[in-house]
Motif scaffolding. Sequence first.
Motif, PDB file in Angstrom:
ATOM      1  N   UNK A  46      41.295  46.763  46.611  1.00 51.53           N
ATOM      2  CA  UNK A  46      40.654  46.304  47.847  1.00 51.53           C
ATOM      3  C   UNK A  46      39.140  46.240  47.655  1.00 51.53           C
ATOM      4  N   UNK A  47      38.572  47.280  47.047  1.00 48.88           N
ATOM      5  CA  UNK A  47      37.132  47.290  46.781  1.00 48.88           C
ATOM      6  C   UNK A  47      36.747  46.139  45.856  1.00 48.88           C
ATOM      7  N   UNK A  48      37.562  45.901  44.844  1.00 52.67           N
ATOM      8  CA  UNK A  48      37.279  44.804  43.911  1.00 52.67           C
ATOM      9  C   UNK A  48      37.398  43.451  44.608  1.00 52.67           C
ATOM     10  N   UNK A  49      38.417  43.279  45.444  1.00 50.66           N
ATOM     11  CA  UNK A  49      38.572  42.021  46.175  1.00 50.66           C
ATOM     12  C   UNK A  49      37.365  41.777  47.065  1.00 50.66           C
ATOM     13  N   UNK A  50      36.872  42.820  47.704  1.00 49.82           N
ATOM     14  CA  UNK A  50      35.672  42.695  48.527  1.00 49.82           C
ATOM     15  C   UNK A  50      34.478  42.253  47.670  1.00 49.82           C
ATOM     16  N   UNK A  51      34.327  42.838  46.490  1.00 50.00           N
ATOM     17  CA  UNK A  51      33.217  42.459  45.607  1.00 50.00           C
ATOM     18  C   UNK A  51      33.313  40.991  45.199  1.00 50.00           C
ATOM     19  N   UNK A  52      34.516  40.520  44.880  1.00 51.52           N
ATOM     20  CA  UNK A  52      34.683  39.104  44.535  1.00 51.52           C
ATOM     21  C   UNK A  52      34.413  38.207  45.744  1.00 51.52           C
ATOM     22  N   UNK A  53      34.891  38.609  46.922  1.00 50.20           N
ATOM     23  CA  UNK A  53      34.648  37.814  48.131  1.00 50.20           C
ATOM     24  C   UNK A  53      33.154  37.706  48.417  1.00 50.20           C
ATOM     25  N   UNK A  54      32.426  38.802  48.223  1.00 47.35           N
ATOM     26  CA  UNK A  54      30.976  38.787  48.452  1.00 47.35           C
ATOM     27  C   UNK A  54      30.265  37.839  47.484  1.00 47.35           C
ATOM     28  N   UNK A  55      30.872  37.614  46.318  1.00 46.08           N
ATOM     29  CA  UNK A  55      30.305  36.671  45.345  1.00 46.08           C
ATOM     30  C   UNK A  55      30.772  35.233  45.584  1.00 46.08           C
ATOM     31  N   UNK A  56      31.662  35.049  46.570  1.00 45.02           N
ATOM     32  CA  UNK A  56      32.105  33.710  46.928  1.00 45.02           C
ATOM     33  C   UNK A  56      33.395  33.248  46.277  1.00 45.02           C
ATOM     34  N   UNK A  57      34.102  34.129  45.583  1.00 46.38           N
ATOM     35  CA  UNK A  57      35.359  33.747  44.931  1.00 46.38           C
ATOM     36  C   UNK A  57      36.519  33.764  45.922  1.00 46.38           C
ATOM     37  N   UNK A  58      37.439  32.812  45.827  1.00 41.51           N
ATOM     38  CA  UNK A  58      38.684  32.941  46.584  1.00 41.51           C
ATOM     39  C   UNK A  58      39.485  34.069  45.934  1.00 41.51           C
ATOM     40  N   UNK A  59      39.918  35.032  46.711  1.00 41.18           N
ATOM     41  CA  UNK A  59      40.501  36.249  46.144  1.00 41.18           C
ATOM     42  C   UNK A  59      41.646  36.772  46.982  1.00 41.18           C
ATOM     43  N   UNK A  60      42.624  37.367  46.292  1.00 42.73           N
ATOM     44  CA  UNK A  60      43.721  38.086  46.928  1.00 42.73           C
ATOM     45  C   UNK A  60      43.876  39.432  46.237  1.00 42.73           C
ATOM     46  N   UNK A  61      44.378  40.388  46.979  1.00 42.60           N
ATOM     47  CA  UNK A  61      44.710  41.698  46.442  1.00 42.60           C
ATOM     48  C   UNK A  61      46.210  41.737  46.151  1.00 42.60           C
ATOM     49  N   UNK A  62      46.583  42.233  44.976  1.00 42.89           N
ATOM     50  CA  UNK A  62      48.000  42.359  44.629  1.00 42.89           C
ATOM     51  C   UNK A  62      48.509  43.704  45.146  1.00 42.89           C
ATOM     52  N   UNK A  63      49.330  43.633  46.187  1.00 46.59           N
ATOM     53  CA  UNK A  63      49.896  44.843  46.774  1.00 46.59           C
ATOM     54  C   UNK A  63      50.819  45.537  45.771  1.00 46.59           C
ATOM     55  N   UNK A  64      50.769  46.846  45.762  1.00 43.91           N
ATOM     56  CA  UNK A  64      51.625  47.625  44.871  1.00 43.91           C
ATOM     57  C   UNK A  64      50.960  47.961  43.555  1.00 43.91           C
ATOM     58  N   UNK A  65      50.012  47.116  43.140  1.00 46.22           N
ATOM     59  CA  UNK A  65      49.251  47.382  41.927  1.00 46.22           C
ATOM     60  C   UNK A  65      50.094  47.531  40.671  1.00 46.22           C
TER      61      UNK A  65
END
Length: 144
Positions: free
Chosen positions: A90-109
């Motif tokens: 989730x933290x990584x997805x937020x970092x990518x979103x802040x950089x403007x990347x289209x991003x999804x988090x993979x549930x379950x990891x």
Amino acid sequence: MTTPNTDAIAHFAGRLRFETDVSDVHADYEAGASGVVVIDTRNDASWQQGHLPHAVHLPTAQIAARAATVIPPGSRVVTYCWGPGCNGATKAALAFAELGYPVKEMLGGFEYWVREGFPVRESTGVNARPADPLTAPATASCGC
């Protein structure tokens, strides 16, 4: 006739826009889906222990500095970390979103990737464990 619950519709549609699961990521990988970069956000020791065979290693703390050199332009990003008890993806997805990347988090990891019996790259090569019947049906797909 019941009225559609617009708040619930917006909530669940939003989740599907920004979340994916291990089965969908695996299906995309098997189908040869292009333009998707799966990012393992864990530290070096965790990466060495095992990771998705097609993943790119980019720990969360390095995303801001290295994303542009790791992610091809126009790519969609999927982040993962250890599992549902960890919010690293989730933290990584937020970092990518802040950089403007289209991003999804993979549930379950990584945990659920392994538990569903999908391949893992380890020091001995690519291996898979039998699927855990509590997370993946014996018939190979839950059909959802």
